[in-house]
Write a protein that holds these residues in place. Structure first.
Motif, mmCIF file in Angstrom:
data_model
loop_
_atom_site.group_PDB
_atom_site.id
_atom_site.type_symbol
_atom_site.label_atom_id
_atom_site.label_comp_id
_atom_site.label_asym_id
_atom_site.label_seq_id
_atom_site.Cartn_x
_atom_site.Cartn_y
_atom_site.Cartn_z
ATOM 1 N N GLU A 951 -26.984 -11.303 37.127
ATOM 2 C CA GLU A 951 -26.531 -12.405 36.087
ATOM 3 C C GLU A 951 -24.774 -12.217 35.835
ATOM 4 O O GLU A 951 -24.511 -10.915 35.466
ATOM 5 C CB GLU A 951 -27.157 -12.328 34.769
ATOM 6 C CG GLU A 951 -28.708 -12.854 35.217
ATOM 7 C CD GLU A 951 -29.401 -13.012 33.891
ATOM 8 O OE1 GLU A 951 -30.635 -13.449 33.818
ATOM 9 O OE2 GLU A 951 -28.716 -12.942 32.870
ATOM 10 N N SER A 952 -24.254 -13.234 35.633
ATOM 11 C CA SER A 952 -22.591 -13.188 35.294
ATOM 12 C C SER A 952 -22.561 -12.713 33.884
ATOM 13 O O SER A 952 -23.254 -12.857 32.972
ATOM 14 C CB SER A 952 -21.985 -14.380 35.261
ATOM 15 O OG SER A 952 -22.086 -14.995 36.704
ATOM 16 N N PHE A 953 -21.691 -11.580 33.859
ATOM 17 C CA PHE A 953 -21.162 -10.935 32.583
ATOM 18 C C PHE A 953 -22.123 -9.881 32.015
ATOM 19 O O PHE A 953 -22.221 -9.405 30.783
ATOM 20 C CB PHE A 953 -20.844 -12.117 31.494
ATOM 21 C CG PHE A 953 -19.996 -12.891 31.992
ATOM 22 C CD1 PHE A 953 -20.428 -14.434 32.033
ATOM 23 C CD2 PHE A 953 -18.774 -12.511 32.248
ATOM 24 C CE1 PHE A 953 -19.447 -15.420 32.306
ATOM 25 C CE2 PHE A 953 -17.826 -13.705 32.801
ATOM 26 C CZ PHE A 953 -18.341 -15.084 32.804
ATOM 27 N N HIS A 954 -23.434 -9.858 32.670
ATOM 28 C CA HIS A 954 -24.368 -8.709 32.418
ATOM 29 C C HIS A 954 -24.008 -7.338 32.846
ATOM 30 O O HIS A 954 -23.935 -7.080 33.997
ATOM 31 C CB HIS A 954 -25.582 -9.127 32.880
ATOM 32 C CG HIS A 954 -26.943 -8.125 32.470
ATOM 33 N ND1 HIS A 954 -27.487 -8.224 31.377
ATOM 34 C CD2 HIS A 954 -27.399 -7.221 33.099
ATOM 35 C CE1 HIS A 954 -28.422 -7.076 31.183
ATOM 36 N NE2 HIS A 954 -28.300 -6.491 32.213
ATOM 37 N N ARG A 955 -23.935 -6.200 31.770
ATOM 38 C CA ARG A 955 -23.781 -4.874 32.246
ATOM 39 C C ARG A 955 -24.909 -4.108 31.850
ATOM 40 O O ARG A 955 -25.476 -4.498 30.614
ATOM 41 C CB ARG A 955 -22.447 -4.510 31.492
ATOM 42 C CG ARG A 955 -21.145 -5.249 32.103
ATOM 43 C CD ARG A 955 -19.710 -4.529 31.612
ATOM 44 N NE ARG A 955 -19.867 -3.467 32.399
ATOM 45 C CZ ARG A 955 -18.976 -2.425 31.923
ATOM 46 N NH1 ARG A 955 -18.523 -2.478 30.847
ATOM 47 N NH2 ARG A 955 -18.720 -1.515 32.899
ATOM 48 N N ALA A 956 -25.211 -3.243 32.691
ATOM 49 C CA ALA A 956 -26.565 -2.081 32.115
ATOM 50 C C ALA A 956 -26.093 -1.316 30.827
ATOM 51 O O ALA A 956 -24.868 -1.283 30.398
ATOM 52 C CB ALA A 956 -26.762 -1.062 33.192
ATOM 53 N N LYS A 957 -27.029 -1.131 29.898
ATOM 54 C CA LYS A 957 -27.030 -0.580 28.808
ATOM 55 C C LYS A 957 -26.477 0.919 28.639
ATOM 56 O O LYS A 957 -25.969 1.470 27.607
ATOM 57 C CB LYS A 957 -28.199 -0.540 27.962
ATOM 58 C CG LYS A 957 -29.372 0.552 28.536
ATOM 59 C CD LYS A 957 -30.671 0.443 27.729
ATOM 60 C CE LYS A 957 -31.811 1.261 28.378
ATOM 61 N NZ LYS A 957 -32.878 1.152 27.514
ATOM 62 N N ASN A 958 -26.377 1.621 30.078
ATOM 63 C CA ASN A 958 -26.180 2.998 30.012
ATOM 64 C C ASN A 958 -24.589 3.087 30.597
ATOM 65 O O ASN A 958 -24.162 4.142 30.918
ATOM 66 C CB ASN A 958 -26.727 3.861 30.768
ATOM 67 C CG ASN A 958 -27.075 3.251 32.293
ATOM 68 O OD1 ASN A 958 -26.678 2.300 32.631
ATOM 69 N ND2 ASN A 958 -27.569 4.357 33.297
ATOM 70 N N VAL A 959 -23.910 1.767 30.729
ATOM 71 C CA VAL A 959 -22.419 2.154 31.376
ATOM 72 C C VAL A 959 -21.226 2.783 30.429
ATOM 73 O O VAL A 959 -20.441 3.526 30.538
ATOM 74 C CB VAL A 959 -21.866 0.764 31.610
ATOM 75 C CG1 VAL A 959 -22.625 0.296 32.735
ATOM 76 C CG2 VAL A 959 -21.787 -0.072 30.594
ATOM 77 N N GLY A 960 -21.807 2.571 28.879
ATOM 78 C CA GLY A 960 -20.905 3.458 27.915
ATOM 79 C C GLY A 960 -19.626 2.870 27.931
ATOM 80 O O GLY A 960 -19.223 1.628 27.970
ATOM 81 N N ALA A 961 -18.399 3.839 28.004
ATOM 82 C CA ALA A 961 -17.089 3.300 27.891
ATOM 83 C C ALA A 961 -16.359 2.858 29.206
ATOM 84 O O ALA A 961 -15.310 2.580 29.360
ATOM 85 C CB ALA A 961 -16.261 4.275 27.307
ATOM 86 N N ILE A 962 -17.207 2.918 30.156
ATOM 87 C CA ILE A 962 -16.627 2.596 31.531
ATOM 88 C C ILE A 962 -16.481 1.138 31.555
ATOM 89 O O ILE A 962 -17.209 0.399 31.551
ATOM 90 C CB ILE A 962 -17.795 3.055 32.816
ATOM 91 C CG1 ILE A 962 -18.181 4.418 32.696
ATOM 92 C CG2 ILE A 962 -17.158 2.633 34.210
ATOM 93 C CD1 ILE A 962 -19.307 4.915 33.501
#
Length: 1004
Positions: A951-962
């Motif tokens: 999905e557009s603009f979705h990021r996994a919850k474990n990406v942190g400050a990346i």
């Protein structure tokens, strides 16, 4: 003379004695005839009582109107349903002509003509006419008329059964008007059409729909006397019925509404006598408006009006929610366009001042030995357990994946174990002896060997396989073993033995007779009930065939059935006969199936004595003949169902009209009636209904709705109303009687309404999804633009104000910083534009010939330059049909879109992997397409994020400050779909991620 007199006296005495004897015999015969006639009369009284109870039960349970007339048209029977509809009790109408009480003048000739036709033709007639009730109302009734004739064939009684269709006709007409008036209108045109047609369809003077805005309401449409009026705004007033409506969701005042709210000026202005309103809610249940009708006279049928308003409220609420969502969306779009225009101007000015540098190309590659990788994969992908044990210290040298998964140990734990740690105590001594024999040279291999291991959790695992010895310089140094887990196989063998023992016990405990025969028809075993049924011993039965236990006229039929059972695996023979040893013939039902018993195929048959059932069926047929004329005149299906035998015992002729089956066909279905006709999804509900009927009280009527298969294969909905008809000697319910009414039309209307509501809910969910997407877009762009613009502004300001104080190295550092963040921002805008084109269907797709191997090699080389702290590797796998690889084929793909796909996936692999880790691109060239695998050893993706990963603009919850925008994978998926391909992902948190993209080749 004396002797003559004596002789005469003697003759007279003899005659008297003979006459007395004849008189005595006549008396005895007369007493016997009187006794027989008395018994016959008592039986007739009992049968008549049962028949009267049956008729009374039918008339009491049916919801149809039942009127019985004599041949002149006078009322002789008037059931409870007639009393409810007409308002007259039975005593008021009996003996009256039907047209004197109920008919309107213009329909009297019509009804009298129907009565005359019935007396002449004596065939059923369908008709409709109005009844005038006791309070003067008119009710439209649909009639089904039939006759009962006397012994000479003349009409004695006319039976009329009817259904009150007044409310249905009115509701159908109102709903039809509303649906036709609003179906084709949407947006701002919908609300005026709604109130205009609503007032006309319901016959009320005023109708309006209003939108809630904080503490006030504004009308969206207001109709009075069929004409649209100007909209107006008003505040929420405690004296207005609107307050009660908002609290309750729906509020109705059938009459005298001004008396209830005497100080409300709006009601006075509208000359209101009655009020009905319903609240309109959004997806969260919050009130966003209301819909109401107001009339200058009392409501005639408020319940019908409420039902119609509830149907329309869903559509009105959806249209109102859509209107509000569109207004909010327009405001957001206007603000977003201003922000984008301002930021674009700033980026264009900064972009003209940047310099570009080219970083020297550096490639670090490491190649693993191909043979070692293939061997490792072969062992790890095997299903059998593979192990190698050192003969020096009995520790494990190697175990494969199947071994670790079966016993539950990790690779690190196995390094600390010896073979003794995993052996079951029962196998430890034997297996250690085998190792000693191999260590000493007495034994080199075992081809067949069983051993029991213990898992990490303590469970036992039985393994079977072979063990051989590996030598080094002529000395045994290790063992190599391949085992297979046979635990389940051993358990299955033990369970089979236990099952056969239980089977023997169940045979003798069964309530029915059970026989077993081999595939040739020879009887081999029988239970105790079979011996009692046939009057034979076990020894006698074992010397007979299946055909020999049946009379001659049934033997051919049973032979054919036996062959069919062997072919199909199961079967049933109903209403057949068996012959006892004493010659008696017994009616039975036989259910057979093919089973495996003691390793052989056996035909097992369950034989049920149905003598009692046959007698009951004979008695029931006699009762049915008497009441057939009354039952068949009903417009609904009438039936009797046996709860003990689970079969339909009786059904009237209406079942032919509504289901296409004859009553005889239903009876022949036996206890398969439910499985054959009732929809599988409704069987559980029908069975619960049976349980409730079995526990019901006398006279209690229970209802159930279900689907039945018509003879033409279609499913039709029915509503059944059932009550207890017969109980056994212990007082338990044995049979129930009921009626079934076809409600398919009503269900279709309900289904259409539910589908319409579901479509509206989906549309609202889609709009909510779009709003959420827009919110995420605004949040992401605000954050992603703000940071680089702040850095660019800071570096540009330093260069502008302090350029004369900075040396050349620091100036280049600030220029490099500006260039980096401008590239980042430009890439973000390019991604957003690409997503927008893909969503709008404007993304170009131009396939052209391309050397995929050279393309992938060049792409990996370019990305490696910008990622010096990671290692990128390219692996090529070519299908045999495309060899030789020295001359790779050119295939048709879109080079620009393919670069977008692989660049996004390789960049993500680098971004989310630790430094100095490997990111591998594998290209598989197939005959019809190419498959790309991008594998990394990074942080992985949590399972809960996988469904929304693309999905557009979705990021996994474990990406942190990346850093990231959540657009890359969405773009990758769109590009793959334009090729007609697809993308898949396999990931484990903390281990790494593999993306697989399959793309077919295209013609130019």
């Amino acid at each position: 003379m004396l002797s003559t007199v004596q002789h005469l006296n003697q003759k007279v005495s003899q005659l008297k004695a003979k006459q007395m004897k004849l008189l005595q015999e006549s008396k005895t015969e007369l007493e016997r005839q009187v006794e027989e006639r008395t018994q016959a009369l008592e039986q007739q009284k009992t049968a008549l009582k049962q028949e009267r109870n049956f008729v009374s039960a039918i008339l009491g349970v049916v919801d149809a109107l039942v009127v019985v007339l004599d041949h002149q048209g006078r009322i002789v029977r008037f059931n409870l349903a007639c009393e409810k509809v007409s308002g007259y009790c039975s005593d008021e109408v009996l003996g009256q002509y039907i047209w004197d009480l109920f008919l309107i003048p213009e329909e009297i000739d019509l009804v009298q003509g129907i009565i005359n036709d019935l007396q002449v033709k004596q065939i059923p007639i369908q008709s409709q006419n109005y009844w005038v009730t006791k309070d003067g109302r008119r009710r439209l009734i649909a009639w089904s008329d039939s006759v009962i004739t006397d012994a000479q064939g003349k009409v004695e009684y006319i039976i009329s059964t009817g259904i009150d269709i007044t409310d249905r006709k009115q509701a159908e007409a109102a709903l039809q008007t509303l649906v036709e008036g609003t179906a084709s209108t949407i947006g701002d045109d919908f609300f005026p059409a709604l109130v205009k047609h609503l007032g006309s369809a319901l016959g009320v003077k005023h109708a309006l729909v209003a939108e809630r805005r904080v503490d006030e309401f504004k009308t969206l449409a207001f109709s009075s006397s069929g004409r649209l009026q100007p909209n107006f705004t008003f505040e929420l007033d405690d004296l207005f019925p609107l307050t009660s409506l908002l609290e309750q969701g729906m509020y109705c005042v059938e009459h005298n509404v001004q008396e209830r709210f005497p100080h409300n000026p709006h009601l006075v202005e509208l000359q209101a006598e009655s009020f009905l309103g319903i609240s309109l809610g959004d997806a969260t249940g919050q009130c966003i408006g209301y819909l109401c009708i107001v009339d200058t006279k009392p409501f005639v049928d408020p319940s019908q009006m409420q039902a119609i308003l509830q149907i329309l409220a869903s559509r009105a609420a959806a249209e109102l929610a859509r209107k509000q969502a569109m207004e909010t969306l327009q405001m957001l779009n206007q603000g977003l366009e201003v922000i984008v225009e301002e930021r674009t101007k700033i980026l264009s000015q900064a972009n003209r001042q940047l310099l570009r540098e080219i970083v020297e190309r550096k490639q670090v590659s490491e190649t693993l030995r191909e043979s070692q990788a293939q061997l490792h994969d072969l062992f790890d992908n095997a299903n059998d357990l593979i192990q190698s044990i050192s003969l020096i210290d009995n520790r494990f040298i190697y175990v494969n994946r199947a071994w670790r998964e079966t016993l539950g140990y990790t690779e690190d734990e196995i390094k600390q174990l010896s073979i003794a740690d995993v052996l079951h105590p029962e196998s430890r001594r034997t297996y250690l002896q085998v190792l000693d024999d191999m260590r000493s040279g007495r034994l080199t291999q075992l081809e067949s060997f069983e051993v029991t291991y213990r898992t990490k959790e303590g469970a036992s695992v039985l393994l079977a396989g072979g063990v051989n010895c590996r030598f080094s310089n002529g000395r045994p140094v290790a063992t190599r073993s391949i085992f297979r887990d046979v635990t389940a196989q051993k358990q299955a063998q033990q369970a089979l033995q236990e099952s056969e023992a239980k089977h023997r016990a169940l045979l003798n405990d069964a309530s029915d007779a059970i026989l077993q025969a081999d595939t040739h028809g020879n009887l081999i075993e029988a239970n105790r009930n079979a011996e009692m049924l046939l009057g034979l011993t076990q020894t006698e039965i074992s010397q007979m065939t299946v055909a020999q236990i049946h009379p001659p006229q049934e033997q051919d039929r049973l032979r054919q059935a036996f062959d069919q059972i062997l072919e199909q695996g199961a079967g049933r023979v109903q209403d057949t006969l068996v012959r006892r040893k004493d010659g008696a013939i017994i009616p039975v039902d036989i259910t057979s199936s093919v089973i495996t018993y003691s390793g052989k195929r056996v035909v097992q048959s369950i034989i049920r004595d149905i003598s009692d059932r046959k007698q009951a069926e004979h008695s029931l047929r006699e009762q049915q003949q008497f009441i057939q004329s009354v039952a068949d005149s009903s417009p609904n299906i009438l039936y009797i169902y046996d709860l003990v035998e689970h079969r339909n015992l009786y059904a009237n002729r209406e079942v032919i009209q509504q289901l296409g089956y004859s009553p005889e066909e239903l009876q022949d279905m036996g206890d398969n009636f439910l499985q054959l006709l009732v929809h599988p999804e409704d069987l559980e509900q029908v069975n619960r209904h049976f349980c409730a009927i079995a526990n019901a009280a006398d006279g209690e009527v229970l209802e159930v709705e279900y689907r039945i298969k018509h003879a033409d294969g279609q499913w039709r909905w029915f509503n059944s109303r059932d009550t207890i008809f017969k109980r056994n000697s212990a007082g338990q319910a044995q049979q129930y009687i009921g009626t079934a009414q076809d409600i398919s039309d009503r269900k279709r209307i309900e289904t259409k309404r539910q589908q319409a509501e579901e479509n509206i809910r989906k549309a609202l969910a889609k709009e909510k999804e779009l709003n959420d997407l827009k919110s995420r877009f605004v949040s992401m762009t605000s954050h992603e633009f703000r940071t680089p613009l702040a850095v660019i502004s800071s570096s540009a300001g330093i260069l502008k104000d302090f350029s004369h104080k900075l040396d050349e190295a620091k100036k280049q550092k600030h220029l490099k910083t500006i260039e980096t963040y401008v590239q980042h921002t430009t890439q973000l805008l390019d991604d957003i534009l690409l997503i927008n084109k893909a969503e709008a269907g404007n993304l170009a797709f131009d396939p052209a010939p391309l050397d995929l191997i050279a393309f992938c090699q060049g792409l990996v080389d370019d990305i490696q330059i910008s990622a010096p702290h990671h290692c990128l590797e390219l692996t090529i796998q070519t299908a045999p049909s495309l060899l030789p690889p020295a001359h790779p084929p050119e295939v048709c793909v879109d080079k620009k879109l393919l670069r977008q796909i692989l660049t996004n996936l390789l960049s993500n692999g680098i971004k989310y992997s630790p430094e100095n880790s490997l990111v591998r691109l594998t290209l598989e060239l197939e005959s019809e397409g190419a498959i790309f695998h991008v594998q990394d050893n990074g942080i992985g993706i949590p399972p809960e994020d996988l469904p929304k990963l693309f999905e557009s603009f979705h990021r996994a919850k474990n990406v942190g400050a990346i850093q990231g925008t959540g657009l890359g994978l969405s773009i990758t998926q769109k590009c793959a779909e334009l090729h007609g391909g697809h993308i898949e992902v396999n990931s484990e948190v903390g281990v790494g991620t593999t993306f697989t993209v399959a793309i077919p080749y295209h013609t130019e």
